[in-house]
Design a protein around this motif. Sequence first.
Motif, PDB file in Angstrom:
ATOM      1  N   PHE C  79       0.841  -1.184   0.000  1.00  0.00           N
ATOM      2  CA  PHE C  79       0.000   0.000   0.000  1.00  0.00           C
ATOM      3  C   PHE C  79       0.884   1.245   0.000  1.00  0.00           C
ATOM      4  O   PHE C  79       1.622   1.501   0.949  1.00  0.00           O
ATOM      5  N   VAL C  80       0.830   2.039  -1.102  1.00  0.00           N
ATOM      6  CA  VAL C  80       1.585   3.291  -1.184  1.00  0.00           C
ATOM      7  C   VAL C  80       0.581   4.421  -1.385  1.00  0.00           C
ATOM      8  O   VAL C  80       0.013   4.570  -2.456  1.00  0.00           O
ATOM      9  N   PRO C  81       0.313   5.209  -0.347  1.00  0.00           N
ATOM     10  CA  PRO C  81      -0.657   6.288  -0.519  1.00  0.00           C
ATOM     11  C   PRO C  81      -0.136   7.340  -1.505  1.00  0.00           C
ATOM     12  O   PRO C  81       1.033   7.718  -1.443  1.00  0.00           O
ATOM     13  N   VAL C  82      -1.021   7.749  -2.434  1.00  0.00           N
ATOM     14  CA  VAL C  82      -0.684   8.851  -3.343  1.00  0.00           C
ATOM     15  C   VAL C  82      -1.598  10.025  -3.002  1.00  0.00           C
ATOM     16  O   VAL C  82      -2.825   9.896  -3.053  1.00  0.00           O
ATOM     17  N   ILE C  83      -0.981  11.141  -2.604  1.00  0.00           N
ATOM     18  CA  ILE C  83      -1.760  12.322  -2.224  1.00  0.00           C
ATOM     19  C   ILE C  83      -1.576  13.376  -3.311  1.00  0.00           C
ATOM     20  O   ILE C  83      -0.437  13.758  -3.620  1.00  0.00           O
ATOM     21  N   PHE C  84      -2.691  13.794  -3.920  1.00  0.00           N
ATOM     22  CA  PHE C  84      -2.597  14.785  -4.992  1.00  0.00           C
ATOM     23  C   PHE C  84      -2.404  16.181  -4.429  1.00  0.00           C
ATOM     24  O   PHE C  84      -3.090  16.597  -3.505  1.00  0.00           O
ATOM     25  N   LEU C  85      -1.407  16.893  -5.018  1.00  0.00           N
ATOM     26  CA  LEU C  85      -1.143  18.279  -4.646  1.00  0.00           C
ATOM     27  C   LEU C  85      -1.958  19.102  -5.618  1.00  0.00           C
ATOM     28  O   LEU C  85      -1.797  18.949  -6.828  1.00  0.00           O
ATOM     29  N   THR C  86      -2.833  19.911  -5.109  1.00  0.00           N
ATOM     30  CA  THR C  86      -3.711  20.530  -6.072  1.00  0.00           C
ATOM     31  C   THR C  86      -4.310  21.825  -5.599  1.00  0.00           C
ATOM     32  O   THR C  86      -4.442  22.082  -4.404  1.00  0.00           O
ATOM     33  N   SER C  87      -4.592  22.633  -6.562  1.00  0.00           N
ATOM     34  CA  SER C  87      -5.485  23.733  -6.271  1.00  0.00           C
ATOM     35  C   SER C  87      -6.694  23.548  -7.173  1.00  0.00           C
ATOM     36  O   SER C  87      -7.429  24.453  -7.436  1.00  0.00           O
ATOM     37  N   LEU C  88      -6.839  22.323  -7.670  1.00  0.00           N
ATOM     38  CA  LEU C  88      -8.012  22.009  -8.488  1.00  0.00           C
ATOM     39  C   LEU C  88      -9.252  22.165  -7.625  1.00  0.00           C
ATOM     40  O   LEU C  88      -9.251  21.770  -6.476  1.00  0.00           O
ATOM     41  N   GLN C  89     -10.287  22.714  -8.192  1.00  0.00           N
ATOM     42  CA  GLN C  89     -11.489  22.860  -7.396  1.00  0.00           C
ATOM     43  C   GLN C  89     -12.668  22.068  -7.955  1.00  0.00           C
ATOM     44  O   GLN C  89     -13.529  21.632  -7.220  1.00  0.00           O
TER      45      GLN C  89
END
Lengths: 99, 110, 578
Positions: C79-89
């Motif tokens: 299990f490798v968590p992928v966290i999106f870096l975003t200013s997507l709204q």
Amino acid sequence: MAIWSQVAGNELSIKIQGRFDFSSHQQFRESYENLPQPPSKVIIDMEQTTYLDSSALGMLLLLRDFSGGDQANISIINSNEEVKKILSISNFEQLFDIQ
Amino acid sequence: MASLNTDMLAELKDIMEDDFAILVDTFVSDTDKRIDVFESSMDMADADALRKAAHGLKGSSSNIGAERLSKLSADLEVAAKEMAFHIAIDLIEDVKQEYHLVRAALLELK
Amino acid sequence: MSSDQVSVLIADDNASDRMILRALLAREGYAVYEADDGEKALSIFSEEKPDVVLMDALMPNMDGLEATTRIKALAGDRFVPVIFLTSLQEAGALAECIEAGGDDFLTKPYNQTILRAKLSAFERVRQLNVTVHEQKNKIEEFNKRLLHEQDIAKQVFDNITPSGRHNIEGIKQLISSMAIFNGDVVLADYKPSGGIHVMVGDFTGHGLPAALGAMPLSEIFYGMTRKGFSLQDILAEINKRLKRILPVSNFCCAMFVDIDTVAHQVNVWNGGLPDALIIRKGLGVIAKIKSTHLPLGILSSDRFNASVDTYELRKGDLFCMFSDGVIEMENQQGEFFGADRIESVCNEHKDLPSVFDKVVDELADFSGTDQQTDDITFVELRADTLLEHIELFQDKQQIKRLSGPRDWTLSLDLRPESLKHFDPLPIFLHVLMECPYLQSHRSRLYTILSELYSNALEHGVLGLDSNLKKDPAGFASYYQMRQQRLEDLDTHAYVNISIEHRLTGDNEGDLIFRFEDSGKGFDYASKLVAVDGKSQNLGYCGRGIPLIRSLARTFEYLGAGNIVQVIYHWNLSQTEIE
């Protein structure tokens, strides 16, 4: 499946409702295992017992062993035709008083 | 509304320690490049390139405490996405103007 | 980077954003790798195997969505968590990130508190995942080992219990177990004297616990059948053994069938199995053989009853047996197959030479599913085939019976301490039964041995008068004296037993029994006359010698009457029936 038991003097009454099979194992044992001494007479009421399997026959043998083996005095009463048939195929009337 | 969120910048200075000056230089050189992209993509009517550059500036300016610059970049991103070049052309001017203020304030803090 | 330090890969094309994130992560004690596009992120991931990935969605070369999908594929079970870096709204864009395999979002501007909270939450999940993964590997390993052990146990079990693998023409069986191990057994073997023993057993329960009891049962069945023991002896022995080894609540419903191919009859013992059926060609079911005994393993030896019912078995008859798994087989509507249905199938096909396939088809049609709730056993014995093949078997036996030791002498010298406590008969009988040509003579040889030994001991060594046994009171005092004299035995007492075997032709031989005792002997000439003339009222005693004389070729006393010699003759061309 449900099992009720009561003790009057040295006589134990057990009532079994529904299917009497391996799932009743624990409950059936509890109905006699904690008695201070083996009962001198046991009455098992099977009026509401719908079916028994071979592990139920085994449980009856355990109860018989607990109640003195060949000296045990155990009656099985009110059993329906289906249950009677299962008891009689295995000739349990040689070990139990089946009424 | 000031060009920079001063609380946030103070915190950022604390976090970055000696690297704060490098951070400012990096932000300035990246942003200079992006503004070049804004103008070239307008010339070539390349909405996608414009959108990506605006999106990038939106993020990096928000991280550095330039809230109004980030807001203007976000508007530019939307305009690019909707291919509203007539709106974009005005927004690019606003962004350039605001960036000058931000850059001046940042260089002062270095 | 120390091995327990958690490592994070940052994939973002924005240099200033990466710098800030790196500084935040370094403060929290994470090791950090950086990539400025998707391709680089992928190659760093496969080389460094970071624990967490912080991923920008929009990047040159390969965007964050594709990089995430590939990273998740590379990680496999890990299990490798992928966290999106975003200013997507927009919700649509966020949903795309999740679809690509993203686990969470971190919005710009970065906030140290939120970053810390998210990373530590994922760290807990990741640890949990590592634990689950380790346990899963352990369980898989354990399961593999268990299956392997079960496989070996199954081979051992099958070798000891060759259930249904008897190679006897005329016996067909369906044995279907609900688990790897079967609680049902079908055993069959030829008797040395001709005829066949067949046994069907159904142990309480299923799987391995039920199958365990099948091993001693099968060993006793085959061992004793081959040595010529009777149905009664075998059942008594099996019952005794099962009573000793099985828990009180476990037993074995069983049917034992002794097919007498000479008298064309079957002797049946049924303890707890459903009715067996005899089906006669053209007539259908002509007999139902009910269970009249308790199952095996319940009663103590002294209460056990091995009495049988006897039925005629004609050529063309079928004899069918079932375990209760057949009767109680349930269909999808919850109905039982039932004994009546079997009977009507048998009656419907009463003109066929075999109903086996019809019953099997009916069972398959009825259940309509692979789900089985009990072990199922159905056995059909076909009289004509059995009777035909028994003749072939007997021819083979002729040859087989001549194997084993052929020319030998066995002697045993018993002195006082042995005479007091030891019964030599089982040893002799055991040795005699190692000779295949003698197996069908078992009970006669036993009679001769036991009569000769008790004569030598009681009348010879102990000097007891058999006339004492003429009335009940004398009978009792006879045994009292026997006990007393055994205890007071003098040191010179002995019984010397020797048995010699000689072939007297291609298919025949003599067994010579010689018993010598330390007693003073007796006037055997007069005694023999009396016996021959049948002038004595023998009452409780004296049955021994005439019995031996009726079985043996010669019988003579030697010496002072303290030696007796008996010659027993065997001949393979005779068929002996016990």
